[in-house]
Design an enzyme around this catalytic site. Structure first.
Site, mmCIF file in Angstrom:
data_model
loop_
_atom_site.group_PDB
_atom_site.id
_atom_site.type_symbol
_atom_site.label_atom_id
_atom_site.label_comp_id
_atom_site.label_asym_id
_atom_site.label_seq_id
_atom_site.Cartn_x
_atom_site.Cartn_y
_atom_site.Cartn_z
ATOM 1 N N HIS A 270 0.854 -1.195 0.000
ATOM 2 C CA HIS A 270 0.000 0.000 0.000
ATOM 3 C C HIS A 270 0.882 1.235 0.000
ATOM 4 C CE1 HIS A 270 -3.209 2.791 1.123
ATOM 5 N NE2 HIS A 270 -4.013 1.855 0.691
ATOM 6 N N ASP A 328 -7.941 -5.308 -0.652
ATOM 7 C CA ASP A 328 -8.332 -6.138 -1.809
ATOM 8 C C ASP A 328 -7.966 -7.602 -1.659
ATOM 9 O OD1 ASP A 328 -7.333 -3.260 -3.495
ATOM 10 O OD2 ASP A 328 -9.382 -4.001 -3.436
HETATM 11 C C1 SDX Z 1 -5.950 0.264 -3.143
HETATM 12 O O1 SDX Z 1 -4.242 4.707 -1.914
HETATM 13 C C2 SDX Z 1 -5.248 4.074 -1.428
HETATM 14 O O2 SDX Z 1 -5.767 4.399 -0.376
HETATM 15 C C3 SDX Z 1 -5.745 2.917 -2.276
HETATM 16 C C4 SDX Z 1 -6.809 2.032 -1.609
HETATM 17 C C5 SDX Z 1 -8.115 2.777 -1.409
HETATM 18 O O3 SDX Z 1 -8.873 2.382 -0.527
HETATM 19 O O4 SDX Z 1 -8.392 3.711 -2.200
HETATM 20 O O5 SDX Z 1 -6.325 1.543 -0.375
HETATM 21 C C6 SDX Z 1 -7.147 0.848 -2.494
HETATM 22 O O6 SDX Z 1 -5.616 0.657 -4.220
HETATM 23 C C7 SDX Z 1 -5.121 -0.756 -2.396
HETATM 24 C C8 SDX Z 1 -3.889 -1.229 -3.206
HETATM 25 C C9 SDX Z 1 -4.375 -2.297 -4.199
HETATM 26 N N1 SDX Z 1 -3.268 -2.638 -5.131
HETATM 27 C C10 SDX Z 1 -2.695 -3.874 -5.068
HETATM 28 O O7 SDX Z 1 -2.931 -4.709 -4.211
HETATM 29 C C11 SDX Z 1 -1.733 -4.133 -6.200
HETATM 30 C C12 SDX Z 1 -0.473 -4.789 -5.637
HETATM 31 N N2 SDX Z 1 0.209 -3.764 -4.841
HETATM 32 C C13 SDX Z 1 1.197 -2.995 -5.501
HETATM 33 O O8 SDX Z 1 1.027 -2.734 -6.844
HETATM 34 C C14 SDX Z 1 1.728 -1.872 -4.637
HETATM 35 O O9 SDX Z 1 1.880 -2.330 -3.366
HETATM 36 C C15 SDX Z 1 0.985 -0.565 -4.597
HETATM 37 C C16 SDX Z 1 0.663 -0.049 -5.952
HETATM 38 C C17 SDX Z 1 -0.263 -0.702 -3.814
HETATM 39 C C18 SDX Z 1 1.906 0.399 -3.961
HETATM 40 O O10 SDX Z 1 3.013 0.507 -4.849
HETATM 41 P P1 SDX Z 1 4.356 1.124 -4.391
HETATM 42 O O11 SDX Z 1 4.101 2.509 -3.968
HETATM 43 O O12 SDX Z 1 5.451 0.877 -5.377
HETATM 44 O O13 SDX Z 1 4.619 0.278 -3.112
HETATM 45 P P2 SDX Z 1 5.661 0.613 -2.102
HETATM 46 O O14 SDX Z 1 6.267 1.966 -2.260
HETATM 47 O O15 SDX Z 1 5.047 0.285 -0.808
HETATM 48 O O16 SDX Z 1 6.782 -0.456 -2.560
HETATM 49 C C19 SDX Z 1 7.848 -0.689 -1.767
HETATM 50 C C20 SDX Z 1 8.603 -1.827 -2.411
HETATM 51 C C21 SDX Z 1 8.902 -1.636 -3.895
HETATM 52 O O17 SDX Z 1 10.107 -2.299 -4.126
HETATM 53 P P3 SDX Z 1 11.472 -1.396 -4.249
HETATM 54 O O18 SDX Z 1 11.236 -0.415 -5.363
HETATM 55 O O19 SDX Z 1 11.645 -0.746 -2.884
HETATM 56 O O20 SDX Z 1 12.553 -2.417 -4.561
HETATM 57 O O21 SDX Z 1 7.828 -3.033 -2.347
HETATM 58 C C22 SDX Z 1 7.608 -3.528 -3.648
HETATM 59 C C23 SDX Z 1 7.820 -2.405 -4.608
HETATM 60 O O22 SDX Z 1 8.295 -2.915 -5.854
HETATM 61 N N3 SDX Z 1 6.214 -3.964 -3.697
HETATM 62 C C24 SDX Z 1 5.818 -5.195 -3.978
HETATM 63 C C25 SDX Z 1 4.424 -5.174 -3.852
HETATM 64 N N4 SDX Z 1 4.039 -3.949 -3.511
HETATM 65 C C26 SDX Z 1 5.157 -3.193 -3.424
HETATM 66 N N5 SDX Z 1 6.483 -6.314 -4.334
HETATM 67 C C27 SDX Z 1 5.734 -7.423 -4.550
HETATM 68 N N6 SDX Z 1 4.372 -7.483 -4.450
HETATM 69 C C28 SDX Z 1 3.699 -6.362 -4.093
HETATM 70 N N7 SDX Z 1 2.369 -6.416 -4.006
#
Ligand code: SDX
Length: 393
Positions: A270, A328
């Site tokens: 998130h 989700d």
């Molecule tokens: C919603 O914003 C909101 O409030 C949204 C929401 C709402 O109610 O409106 O809460 C609803 O959108 C929830 C999120 C749903 N999306 C997913 O579940 C999709 C899977 N999650 C990812 O795509 C991701 O976690 C995000 C998009 C949610 C966040 O992306 P970020 O900002 O890149 O995540 P981060 O900064 O926390 O990442 C930190 C690290 C990164 O690696 P590095 O660049 O540091 O090496 O963690 C990695 C990311 O690549 N990472 C993941 C991951 N999520 C982040 N690696 C593997 N699997 C994942 N799911």
């Protein structure tokens, strides 16, 4: 160079705006609607009461709640002519594509009579949006499965009415199961608002120009559809189905950790929560309760989800990056158990989030200091240079 973002009541930067509606503490895993913890609301409240709270700032008295519920109930029908918009879509159109189109088209039916400078008409627009979204979502579903549209029934509550419009058919009586209705109502509450997420920011930015609320919410629906946002509930269940059995989980964990593999664990991580998403905890309890009451507690998908969560939460990669299940991760398991196809998961998120979008729209539009949003950028392109004649290129 420093990232200097100016702050104003409009929308110009990541610190986009001030708001009194929803509070999130990402480190503590706390979510408050107008100060009330989501866990208490999920247990003791219901969706329309939460709608009143988000719209007006306080929990309603019994009389105020009755009046509000009556106003919503009596606006659930859409203009009869709007059904022709559905017929323009191919049968296999994704219901989100239909919702973007039909909600945008509401501008042509309701915007003409909506003076957003008139507080009362802003109320009417808010009530109309909350009331009509389940009808539009249900019609999108019915159209996609080739069944006749089912009109709203005023004798049913909000969640039960939505289930009835989705699953009733003229050939036989559909009795709303109270277990499913309560579970649906809880899912709606958990998705109602969430501060300045991508789709809410889209609605604020679109409507900051004075664009009508119906078109602005259509923009929010388009943004929510993405798999990184609201589309994650569909992507998560499809991922759990692809994993299939618990013995295949390590393969997917490895892929999620591989920087060269674009695969991410859907339903994990998130932008704000660096601790448990409190909604995921409630959703997990609800999944156990609903599937247990439906007699399918040994559901393979739920088993895979729980084992995937257990393994990920013990894995250094996820722990170090503070990746936890989000809203989700479990929602799709409940929706699938209710009989919804995965294509309806994000439309249900959209109809639930409508109250958040419209509450934040109303808050912004009601602010006399409000300005058009104008995000800035950090320019990293070519420096100033003179035109080069073609001969010299
Ligand atoms: C919603 O914003 C909101 O409030 C949204 C929401 C709402 O109610 O409106 O809460 C609803 O959108 C929830 C999120 C749903 N999306 C997913 O579940 C999709 C899977 N999650 C990812 O795509 C991701 O976690 C995000 C998009 C949610 C966040 O992306 P970020 O900002 O890149 O995540 P981060 O900064 O926390 O990442 C930190 C690290 C990164 O690696 P590095 O660049 O540091 O090496 O963690 C990695 C990311 O690549 N990472 C993941 C991951 N999520 C982040 N690696 C593997 N699997 C994942 N799911």
């Amino acid at each position: 160079e420093a990232d200097v973002f100016t702050y104003d009541p409009g929308f110009t930067s990541t610190a986009a705006c001030s708001s009194t509606i929803t509070y999130i503490d990402g480190d503590e895993g706390e979510l408050l609607y107008r100060g009330y913890p989501i866990e208490q609301l999920a247990e003791k409240s219901h969706f329309l009461e939460c709608c009143f709270l988000l719209l007006y700032g306080e929990l309603p008295s019994a009389a105020a709640l009755e009046d509000f519920e009556s106003r919503v109930t009596h606006h659930t029908m859409i203009h009869e002519q709007m059904q022709y918009f559905f017929r323009g879509f191919r049968r296999d159109a994704h219901p989100m594509a239909i919702m973007v189109g039909v909600v945008g088209a509401m501008s042509a039916f309701y915007h003409d009579s909506t003076d957003i400078n008139d507080p009362w008409q802003r109320e009417v627009a808010a009530i109309r949006m909350i009331a009509k979204m389940p009808t539009i979502a249900a019609m999108a579903y019915k159209y996609s499965v080739g069944q006749p549209f089912v009109y709203p029934k005023n004798s049913l509550d909000y969640a039960g009415n939505f289930l009835h419009m989705c699953f009733a058919v003229p050939a036989e009586e559909y009795v709303v199961d109270p277990i499913l209705s309560r579970a649906m109502d809880r899912i709606m509450m958990l998705h109602a608002d969430h501060e300045q997420n991508a789709s809410t920011s889209t609605v604020r930015l679109a409507s900051s120009s004075g664009a009508n609320p119906f078109a602005s919410i259509a923009a929010g629906i388009a943004c929510l559809w993405g798999p990184a946002h609201g589309g994650a509930n569909q992507a998560c269940l499809e991922m759990l189905r692809e994993i299939g059995t618990v013995d295949r989980i390590p393969e997917f964990i490895a892929r999620a950790k591989d920087k060269d593999d674009p695969f991410r664990l859907m339903g994990f991580g998130h932008r704000v929560y660096k601790n448990f998403d409190p909604r995921a905890k409630v959703m997990k309890q609800s999944a156990d309760e609903v599937l247990g009451l439906l007699g399918i507690e040994d559901n393979e998908t739920l088993k895979v989800a729980k084992e995937l969560e257990r393994i990920a939460l013990e894995d250094e990669y996820f722990v170090s990056k503070k990746l936890y299940p989000n809203v989700d991760f479990y929602s799709g398991i409940i929706l699938e158990a209710m009989g919804f196809p995965t294509s309806m998961f994000t439309p249900i998120f959209a109809l639930s989030r409508t109250v958040g979008w419209i509450s934040q729209w109303k808050e912004m539009i009601s602010d006399p200091e409000q300005k058009i949003g104008r995000p800035r950028q950090r320019y990293t392109g070519a420096p100033r240079r003179d035109y080069a004649e073609i001969e010299s290129r």
